[in-house]
Design an enzyme around this catalytic site. Structure first.
Site, PDB file in Angstrom:
ATOM      1  N   TYR A 155       1.761   5.910  -1.474  1.00  0.00           N
ATOM      2  CA  TYR A 155       0.535   6.604  -1.033  1.00  0.00           C
ATOM      3  C   TYR A 155      -0.575   6.466  -2.090  1.00  0.00           C
ATOM      4  O   TYR A 155      -1.714   6.103  -1.776  1.00  0.00           O
ATOM      5  CB  TYR A 155       0.857   8.082  -0.779  1.00  0.00           C
ATOM      6  CG  TYR A 155      -0.248   8.884  -0.132  1.00  0.00           C
ATOM      7  CD1 TYR A 155      -0.271   9.097   1.247  1.00  0.00           C
ATOM      8  CD2 TYR A 155      -1.272   9.462  -0.892  1.00  0.00           C
ATOM      9  CE1 TYR A 155      -1.266   9.851   1.849  1.00  0.00           C
ATOM     10  CE2 TYR A 155      -2.270  10.212  -0.297  1.00  0.00           C
ATOM     11  CZ  TYR A 155      -2.266  10.405   1.069  1.00  0.00           C
ATOM     12  OH  TYR A 155      -3.269  11.163   1.655  1.00  0.00           O
TER      13      TYR A 155
ATOM     14  N   LYS B 157      -4.236   4.558  -1.661  1.00  0.00           N
ATOM     15  CA  LYS B 157      -5.530   5.244  -1.730  1.00  0.00           C
ATOM     16  C   LYS B 157      -6.391   4.686  -2.869  1.00  0.00           C
ATOM     17  O   LYS B 157      -7.613   4.571  -2.723  1.00  0.00           O
ATOM     18  CB  LYS B 157      -5.331   6.760  -1.881  1.00  0.00           C
ATOM     19  CG  LYS B 157      -4.695   7.435  -0.650  1.00  0.00           C
ATOM     20  CD  LYS B 157      -5.534   7.296   0.608  1.00  0.00           C
ATOM     21  CE  LYS B 157      -5.002   8.157   1.764  1.00  0.00           C
ATOM     22  NZ  LYS B 157      -5.685   7.883   3.048  1.00  0.00           N
TER      23      LYS B 157
END
Ligand SMILES: NC(=O)c1ccc[n+]([C@@H]2O[C@H](COP(=O)([O-])OP(=O)(O)OC[C@H]3O[C@@H](n4cnc5c(N)ncnc54)[C@H](O)[C@@H]3O)[C@@H](O)[C@H]2O)c1
Length: 248
Positions: free
Chosen positions: A150, A154
Site C-alpha cells: 500500500y 501511494k
C-alpha cells in the site's frame, strides 16, 4: 445559481463507497455529470439514486478500464475530470505478502490510475484540457508497518501525478494527488473488527491535530477544488486532507 463543477463530465473509479462516493455525491450537487466504476455491483442503486451513472469495472483490469473509458466518453460526449479512487488495503509484512498479492495490489493501486489516465487523456485533450485527480494518502509521505504494498503504491502515485502534470500542462491538463489521512469509511471500519479496536481507534484519532477521524465529505471538498477552475494554477501538487498527520 450554477455549481462549481457545472457540466464537468467526470469519471470516478471506486465511487461506490466511502470517500469516492462522497466525491460523486458532492460533484453531482455542484453540477457535474458523474460516471462511477466500482467492483461492487450492490452499490449501483446508491450511485444511480444520486443521479450518477454506474458500471461494474475492476480498476485492475486493463481492457475493462479502457472499454469503460471509451464507452463513457462516447456517452457523455467527452471527458473533463478523472478521479482514480479505487483502492483497498492489504496488511502483511514482506515475509507474509506473496509476490502474487503484491502484483494484484499494484495492478489496482498504481497501474490502475496509470491505465485510467492513459485511456482518458486523449479525451481531455480533445475537450481542451481538464483535471486528473489521484487518491493518494498520508501514507504517500510516511510509512506504516505491514503496509508493504500500500505505502509504495501511494508513494508511486505522487510521482505519477507529477509526471502527468509536467507532460500534459501544454494541453491544459492539470494532475494532482488528493491525500486523505484516516477517514471514517467502510475501509477503515473494517479494520476495527479486532479485539483491541478501541486502542486502534484512539491511535488513529491521535494522528490528527483534532483528535478525530476525518469525514469523507471533508475529502470531497478538496476534490471539488482540484476539479474546478478555481485550482487553475495548481498542478503536480498533493493536497493533504489529513488533519495534520504529515505535518508532525
Ligand atoms: N479511508 C481512509 O482513511 C483513506 C486514507 C487515505 C487514502 N484512502 C484512499 O481513498 C480511496 C477510497 O478509500 P475508502 O476508505 O473510501 O474505501 P472504501 O472501501 O469505502 O471504498 C473503496 C471503493 O473502491 C472499490 N474498489 C476496490 N477495489 C476496486 C477495484 N479493483 N476496482 C474497482 N473498484 C474497486 C470498492 O468496491 C469500494 O466501493 C482508496 O484509494 C484509499 O486507498 C483512504
Amino acid at each position: 445559481m450554477t455549481g462549481r463543477l457545472e457540466g464537468k463530465r467526470t469519471l470516478i473509479t471506486g465511487g461506490g463507497s466511502g470517500i469516492n462516493f462522497a466525491i460523486a455525491k458532492r460533484f453531482i450537487e455542484e453540477g457535474a455529470i458523474v460516471s462511477v466504476a466500482d467492483l461492487n455491483p450492490e452499490r449501483a442503486q446508491a450511485v444511480e439514486a444520486l443521479g450518477g451513472r454506474f458500471a461494474v469495472v475492476d480498476a485492475g483490469d486493463v481492457a475493462g478500464v479502457e472499454a469503460w473509458v471509451a464507452a463513457e466518453a462516447e456517452a457523455l460526449g467527452g471527458l473533463d475530470v478523472i478521479v482514480a479512487g479505487a483502492g483497498y488495503e492489504l496488511v502483511a509484512n514482506a515475509l507474509e505478502l506473496t509476490v502474487e498479492q503484491w502484483d494484484a495490489h499494484m495492478a489496482v493501486m498504481l497501474r490502475g490510475p496509470f491505465v485510467l489516465f492513459k485511456a482518458a487523456i486523449p479525451h481531455l485533450i480533445a475537450a481542451g484540457g481538464g483535471s486528473l485527480i489521484g487518491l493518494g494518502s498520508n501514507l504517500a509521505f510516511a510509512g506504516l508497518n505491514n503496509f508493504t504494498s500500500y505505502v509504495p503504491a501511494k508513494h508511486g502515485l505522487i510521482g505519477l501525478m507529477r509526471v502527468l502534470a509536467m507532460d500534459f500542462a501544454k494541453d491544459g491538463i492539470r494532475a494532482n494527488a488528493l491525500c486523505p489521512g484516516v477517514i471514517d469509511t467502510p475501509l477503515v471500519r473494517r479494520q476495527l473488527d479486532v479485539p483491541n479496536a478501541d486502542e486502534l481507534l484512539a491511535l488513529w484519532k491521535s494522528g490528527s491535530f483534532f483528535n478525530r477521524l476525518g469525514k469523507p465529505e471533508e475529502v470531497a471538498a478538496g476534490a471539488v477544488f482540484l476539479a474546478s477552475d478555481e485550482s487553475s494554477f495548481v498542478t503536480g501538487s498533493a493536497l493533504m486532507v489529513d488533519g495534520g498527520y504529515t505535518a508532525q
